[in-house]
Scaffold this active site. Structure first.
Site, short mmCIF file in Angstrom:
data_model
loop_
_atom_site.label_atom_id
_atom_site.label_comp_id
_atom_site.label_asym_id
_atom_site.label_seq_id
_atom_site.Cartn_x
_atom_site.Cartn_y
_atom_site.Cartn_z
N GLY A 9 0.80 -1.05 0.06
CA GLY A 9 0.18 0.39 -0.29
C GLY A 9 0.67 1.35 -0.07
N ILE A 45 2.15 2.68 2.33
CA ILE A 45 3.68 2.72 3.42
C ILE A 45 4.89 1.86 2.55
CG2 ILE A 45 4.84 1.84 5.05
CD1 ILE A 45 1.64 2.76 6.62
N ARG A 51 1.07 -4.81 12.23
CA ARG A 51 -0.05 -4.71 13.63
C ARG A 51 0.98 -6.06 13.89
NH1 ARG A 51 -1.26 -0.53 13.41
NH2 ARG A 51 -3.69 0.63 14.15
N GLU A 99 -0.86 -4.53 23.61
CA GLU A 99 -0.56 -3.41 23.98
C GLU A 99 -1.14 -2.93 24.24
OE1 GLU A 99 -0.03 -1.18 19.87
OE2 GLU A 99 0.90 -3.16 18.57
N HIS A 126 5.18 1.37 19.09
CA HIS A 126 3.94 1.37 18.13
C HIS A 126 3.96 3.66 17.96
CE1 HIS A 126 0.27 0.09 16.89
NE2 HIS A 126 0.35 1.08 15.60
N ALA A 160 5.98 4.25 15.16
CA ALA A 160 5.99 4.63 13.46
C ALA A 160 5.42 5.99 13.34
CB ALA A 160 6.01 3.54 13.09
#
Length: 348
Positions: free
Chosen positions: A176, A178, A257, A286, A305, A307
């Site tokens: 996608g 990213i 994820r 998380e 988490h 990024a």
């Protein structure tokens, strides 16, 4: 009469960022009130029937009184909120997917829901490259050792040396917004890039990567990076069997994820040397709980988490949703609508 808009921001996508972006798009056509939700100082979680939300239904209901539009990142759009807010027409979620919105209930209530795809693509791609480099060259370990007074010259020993991106084959699972940026950066660094994504065509990857099956990607890649969404098909897609298929001494990175990966299998592979290193920004639970084996696994680089955390992301997120507010007020089609059947009904 101006339209009332609630800017329900938090401590990342700030309420004033949302408000300023909406004013820039809509001018005097709006009256804006602000609400600050507690994320990230308080972790997001499940609120009623929606996931990854911040704040409570009751505070949102109170803040939404008389508002036709809500722009937010984490506010929970639930059945209870929708029942209590009959004036609401548009709910804009400034993140890549509106997981904190009950889309089915919103559609029944006639509330259009929009989101902000690609808002954090650059930040997450850069963080992915950083984790690849950090894990492949064991930079955090070397940094910690040196600060503790240990000069690790033994890392020049062949068996301790890391691997370069230049000349390596890197496999990307997911292509996608990213994944495409990561592929471009890796290609510029001299890597051969393979892609596994059943939803893209060969033409879509041409020039920067080669589309292959998952089995081929795993068997050829010295570095594997995950960029897929969690679905029934992708949940747990990287486990012991898949890790056993990669060349010994490979690196695994996950900025997508945590549910995509079997963490126990990763820990075992790091201990055995099947994986040279790993870089994780996301986890099965998380915040990651104390005592999780990943916290003490060898040669793993972990970040909480973050990024997608950059100041530019917060601005982009606000601008993307504000643009759809402007379109809505002008009677134009929405750019990123999660329930397009409402849009077709409205335009028609």
């Amino acid at each position: 009469m101006p339209t009332t808009v609630l800017a329900a921001g938090d401590h990342f996508v700030l309420p004033w960022l949302l408000a300023d972006a909406v004013r820039a798009e809509s001018g005097d056509d709006v009256t804006i009130r602000e609400l600050t939700l507690p994320w990230p100082h308080t972790p997001f979680g499940r609120v009623a029937e929606v996931d990854e939300a911040s704040g409570t239904e009751d505070e949102l209901i109170e803040a939404l009184a008389g508002a036709r539009i809500c722009v937010t990142q984490m506010a929970p759009l639930t059945e209870k909120v929708l029942d209590a807010c009959p004036d609401l027409e548009l709910f804009c979620v400034s993140r890549g997917g509106p997981v904190n919105a009950n889309i089915e209930a919103a559609t029944r209530h006639g509330v259009a829901v929009t989101f902000a795809p690609g808002r954090n693509a650059a930040a997450t791609a850069e963080h992915t490259i950083a984790l690849i480099l950090a894990a492949a060259r064991r930079i955090p370990d070397l940094h910690s050792d040196l600060r503790a007074g240990t000069w690790r010259g033994d890392y020049y020993a062949y068996e301790n040396c890391g691997i370069e991106i230049d000349g390596s084959t890197v496999g990307l699972i997911g292509f996608g917004a990213i994944g495409r940026r990561v592929a471009a950066a890796l290609t510029a660094l001299g890597a051969t890039v393979l892609v596994h994504d059943p939803y893209v065509t060969d033409d879509a990857v041409a020039g920067v990567a080669t589309k292959v099956t998952l089995d081929e990607l795993l068997s050829r890649s010295r570095i594997v990076s995950l960029h897929a969404r969690v679905t029934d098909e992708t949940k747990g897609m990287i486990g012991a069997e898949q890790i056993a298929a990669v060349p010994r001494g490979s690196v695994l990175v996950n900025c997508a994820r945590g549910a995509l990966v079997d963490d126990d299998a990763v820990v075992e592979a790091l201990a055995s040397g099947r994986l040279y290193g790993a870089g994780f920004d996301v986890f099965a639970a998380e915040p990651i709980p104390p005592g999780d084996p990943l916290l003490t696994a060898p040669n793993v680089v972990i970040t909480p988490h973050v990024a997608g955390a950059s100041r530019q992301v917060a601005h982009k997120a606000a601008q993307i949703v504000a643009a759809d507010v402007g379109r809505y007020l002008r009677g134009e089609p929405l750019a990123h609508c999660a329930n397009p059947e409402l849009q077709r009904r409205r335009v028609g």
